[in-house]
Design an enzyme around this catalytic site. Structure first.
Site, mmCIF file in Angstrom:
data_model
loop_
_atom_site.group_PDB
_atom_site.id
_atom_site.type_symbol
_atom_site.label_atom_id
_atom_site.label_comp_id
_atom_site.label_asym_id
_atom_site.label_seq_id
_atom_site.Cartn_x
_atom_site.Cartn_y
_atom_site.Cartn_z
ATOM 1 C CD GLU B 150 -3.102 -1.500 0.471
ATOM 2 O OE1 GLU B 150 -2.680 0.099 -1.178
ATOM 3 O OE2 GLU B 150 -3.989 -2.224 0.565
ATOM 4 C CB ALA B 151 2.370 3.038 -1.562
#
Lengths: 374, 403
Positions: B150-151
């Site tokens: 999710e970065a």
């Protein structure tokens, strides 16, 4: 407004609804005369103005079949008196609209309309199908049906109720409006502010001891819970025909030492009942709305609702079960007792959620229905 | 002249099953905890609607532009597992893309996990190593750019990733971090020596990923011509367009015209002399223009762009701490099957389902969740974690008895 019960003389949601609605009306400048059966006490100087018509000696749910009391006859008499009083008072008061609640005053609503030619609104809080376990009383069904068809607008307390009216009575759906019940959130003590003196966990049932309210399912779930957890108390508050049976049933299940029957509890104890419970269960087989769920929410007590309840249409921060799914009900109860963080998070969000359902909003929506007619 | 850098996230979680404490819970815990039927159904559906048609379009485009159209993917290990189990054709089509030489791959945690937030980083390193190994065996590649689940990004995680040998890392190009600076450049990271960050241009990315079919949007409908024009007006050496691969055909259904948009886009973009396509591996050689400082978690999710989608409420944090706390027991049990189950439970989606944020983003959470409410999700997750914990306890006890 034609009613039956009014606090402090009440036995269910109908009384709460009438009381809170008329109070909210008063603050919005809507003048209400509230007709109700005569009680032992003369009440004066109240808002709304209470007009007590004649004594009836019994509530809508209790002693219906009691020996020597002609229940239906008495109700009809009350209705007729009511209508006459309305017609008489209309001469100086010039009412704009007649609003009656449930079948108990449906006839009065119809008759009053015939006499004073003003629009008639009927609120249906429940039908005979919701109240009777052994089979509905045909006479009452007939009155309900008549009322629903005669009224210019019908208000129901949920979409579930609305469906029931169209399905069972063939009511005209275009004349039905849904107005949900409300709750006064600040009236209730918060769970976290109340000191508990026992380490025992408490699971609460609060309602009439009648088949439709699901007390049997509650006890069955209790037994399941007790098979894996100790030190849990199941509290059942409320009176009703089924009480003796349920006491026996709890003995039969072998859990009678873990179940406490409180009987009917007065308003003054209601707050503590919610706030001192760890879980509130509304396991109703059929529940047109379920105001108690909103009250428990306002107390921050996590709720488990049966999917066949009107209130479950509008609440998001709750757990929902089918009333027959006793395993899942038990599992939810266990989780809420075991996982403190779940209990607390749900409670916290519920208090917020409950604020969405105020009586002021219910009153506004009811007024909107009035405005369609006058 | 900006290079357009496309990166697509490819992932499907392995969802949990409704686990009852009253049923007979002996037997294969994998079958007890995870809903194989649902996972298969979802995978098959998304393969049909998105993966297979989109991969085929990408392959055609790569051939058509003869090396000038280039893209990159980050594919989770659990996705590759599901390809093999449910539909090997999907894996084949990704392998075909890899063979063109115009497709770049990024590394991440095998289980799409948040283990970068564990105090002990052993698990994180192991999961990344597993992913690297899987990519080498399927696509014959060794990524140099990393994308965390999710970065999710902090200075500390970047340092860890740098120490593991990566040259670049993906993050959200969010104002909270960037201030007045543009996301169309590479930056170095405070406390790190060489790692560079690829910042997602979230406006241009979300124009496609979220707003493509939004009728309320003033730019609706979005055409390839218009989009290419916007790109050509960008300053800086690169524009990072990062999104979920499921945008094509799943989040934006076929009837929105998303596939037509995709088919025409490279041509429209290449009409501009100042635009071309490059991959993160090619662009990582660029010089950084400044330093960014990310002391607290930054992600690409929800309006807050922090970790609150997964760790925002006490229920989520309880589950996460419990997962983390199980690590020593899981390792002591020395049972590959149980390690895998523990790792599948680390999948960030499992925590995402417990999110209680009720504003606009809540709708997105609801859309993806197999549970009626976050409370339902929590109960199920905790019951499974408790069950796993008991199983691990028994296992460890048994082993101690043997010794």
């Amino acid at each position: 407004m034609l009613g039956w019960e009014f606090p402090p003389f009440k036995s269910g949601g109908l009384g709460v609804h009438c009381y809170e609605l008329t109070r909210a009306f008063a603050s919005k400048g809507v003048e209400v005369d509230f007709y109700m059966p005569r009680t032992e006490f003369e009440m004066k100087g109240t808002t709304p103005k209470l007009i007590q018509v004649m004594p009836v000696y019994f509530g809508p749910y209790t002693a219906r079949e009691a020996y020597g009391v002609d229940f239906m006859g008495r109700v009809m008499q009350y209705n007729m008196h009511c209508a006459e009083q309305v017609a008489k008072n209309h001469r100086e008061k010039h009412y704009d609209l007649i609003h009656n609640h449930d079948w108990l005053t449906a006839k009065a609503g119809i008759l009053a309309k015939q006499k004073i030619h003003r629009p008639h609104v009927m609120t249906v809080h429940s039908t005979e199908y919701d109240r009777s376990s052994l089979g509905p009383n045909q006479q009452i069904l007939a009155i309900e049906s008549e009322g629903v068809h005669a009224a210019d607008r019908v208000i129901t307390v949920s979409h579930m109720m609305k469906r029931q009216l169209t399905d069972k009575f063939g009511a005209d759906c275009s004349r039905i409006r849904v107005v949900y019940n409300g709750v006064d959130p600040d009236k209730f003590k918060k769970k976290w502010d109340v000191k508990k003196y026992s380490k025992e966990k408490v699971v609460l049932f609060l309602g009439r001891m009648a088949e439709q309210k699901g007390p049997v399912q509650f006890l069955q779930a209790a037994r399941k819970v007790l098979s894996v957890m100790k030190n849990v108390r199941f509290v059942m508050a409320g009176g009703g025909d089924m009480l003796p049976y349920l006491i026996n049933y709890s003995i039969e299940l072998g859990i009678s030492d873990r179940v406490t029957f409180l009987g009917y509890i007065p308003e003054s104890q209601l707050q503590d009942a919610y706030a001192k419970s760890d879980v509130y269960v509304l396991p109703s087989v059929s529940e047109p709305f379920g105001i108690t769920a909103l009250e428990a929410m306002s107390s921050g007590t996590p709720i488990i609702l049966s999917k066949t309840s009107g209130v479950s249409e509008i609440t998001t921060h709750c757990l929902k079960v089918d009333f027959w799914d006793v395993d899942k009900m038990a599992e939810y109860i266990i989780a809420l007792l075991r996982y403190r963080v779940l209990n607390h998070t749900m409670g916290k969000y519920e208090v917020e959620d409950a604020r969405r359902f105020s009586w002021g909003k219910a009153a506004d929506e009811t007024l909107k229905v009035y405005e369609e007619l006058v | 002249m900006p290079s357009v850098c496309f990166y697509f996230q490819v992932h499907q979680p392995i969802r949990m099953r409704r686990f009852s404490i009253f049923e007979d819970n002996r037997g294969d815990p994998y079958k007890l905890y995870f809903n194989e039927k649902l996972n298969r159904e979802v995978f098959e559906k998304v393969a049909r609607k998105c993966y297979l048609p989109t991969n085929s379009i990408m392959l055609d485009l790569i051939h058509k532009f003869d090396g000038r159209f280039r893209i990159s993917y980050s594919i989770t290990g659990v996705f590759l597992d599901q390809c093999q189990e449910f539909n090997p054709k999907v894996l084949d089509s990704f392998e075909d893309l890899a063979k063109t030489g115009c497709v770049d791959f990024l590394d991440e945690t095998y289980y799409h996990s948040l283990c970068s937030m564990f105090a002990d980083k052993t698990e994180f390193k192991e999961q990344v190593a597993l992913h690297t190994k899987a990519l080498r065996s399927f696509f014959k590649c060794k990524p140099v750019v990393f994308r965390n689940t999710e970065a999710l990004f902090t200075n500390e995680i970047a340092k860890l990733v740098e120490d593991m040998g990566y040259k670049g890392m993906v993050m959200e190009g969010f104002e909270r971090i960037l201030g007045w600076r543009s996301s169309n450049y590479l930056y170095s990271v405070k406390g790190c020596s060489s790692i560079k960050t690829f910042l997602r241009n979230y406006r241009l990315s979300d124009d496609v990923a979220y707003r493509f079919s939004a009728r309320w949007w003033s730019e609706y409908p979005l055409t390839s011509e218009k989009y290419a024009a916007w790109l050509s007006r960008c300053e800086g050496p690169l524009v990072n367009i990062f999104m979920d691969y499921e945008t094509f055909g799943e989040h934006q259904w076929e009837d929105t015209g998303i596939f037509e948009f995709l088919k025409k886009m490279p041509e429209e973009i290449l009409k501009y002399e100042n635009l071309d396509f490059k991959t993160p591996s090619e662009l990582v050689a660029l010089d950084p223009v400044g330093e960014i400082d990310v002391p607290t978690p930054l992600s690409w999710a929800d309006i807050e762009r922090d970790a609150s989608a997964w760790l925002g409420n006490e229920m989520q944090r309880t589950c996460f701490r419990m997962l983390e706390g199980l690590e020593p027991m899981v390792r002591d049990a020395k049972d590959d099957k149980l390690i895998r189950i523990w790792r599948l439970l680390q999948n960030s989606d499992q925590l995402y389902y417990l999110c209680t944020k009720s504003w606009a983003d809540g709708d997105v959470h609801k859309y993806f969740s197999p549970f009626d409410t976050p409370y339902d999700g929590f109960i199920n997750f905790m019951n499974i974690l408790q069950d796993l914990k008991n199983m691990l306890k028994n296992k460890v006890k048994l082993q101690e008895g043997k010794r």
